[in-house]
Design a protein around this motif. Structure first.
Motif: not given
Length: 169
Positions: A21-23, A25, A131-133, A135-136, A144, A146
């Motif tokens: 996971y990352e955050e 996700l 999404y990660l780029q 969102q965060y 990323f 994970l």
């Protein structure tokens, strides 16, 4: 009658996978079905050292330094993404807590994520990366790393014992 040695040598088919996971996700990757012992299946799951999410691929790095790249075109059914829908809790300053309060905090359900808190999304690799780029606020980030979350070893109904394999050949 089975002896302990015979039971330890018993092989079975296991579906083996990992989750990283990352955050909020989560990425679940099925490593495959292996015909082996349960202990060896667990070792296979634990052999994944790192998972890196890039813009168009996922890279699995194993403890023996081998790696596999997964793209949407290659092994696209081996992975799926899930989002944690549980609202994030504000950070706590635990330096002022007593040991009992820290112990209670670890067991506090407000901080625990359950299957009901997870929502599967039908995303490709690029969508998850974007999404990660977004969102965060990591628009400059090119990858990323994970973090490991869990692994699974699920037995199937197929069983074969090593002694039987020798007799069959």
């Amino acid at each position: 009658m089975y002896t302990q040695t015979k039971v330890n040598n018993q092989k079975q088919a296991f579906v083996v996978g990992v989750e990283y996971y990352e955050e909020d996700l989560f990425l679940e990757i099925e490593l495959g079905t292996f015909h082996t012992t349960q202990l060896h299946a667990q070792r296979i799951a634990n052999s994944v050292h790192n998972v890196i999410l890039l813009e168009n691929q996922i890279v699995l790095i194993f403890k023996n330094a081998d790696s596999i790249s997964i793209t949407d075109d290659f092994l696209k059914y081996a992975f799926k993404f899930r989002l944690c829908t549980k609202p994030t809790m504000s950070p706590l300053d635990i330096s002022k807590l007593t040991q009992q309060e820290k112990d209670d905090l670890v067991l506090n359900e407000a901080y625990m994520v359950t299957e009901e808190d997870m929502k599967e999304v039908q995303w490709d690799i690029n969508t998850a990366f974007r999404y990660l780029q977004h969102q965060y606020e990591a628009r400059d980030q090119t990858f990323f790393f994970l973090s490991s979350s869990a692994y699974y070893v699920i037995p199937t109904n197929e069983q074969m014992d090593q002694e039987g394999m020798k007799d069959a050949t």
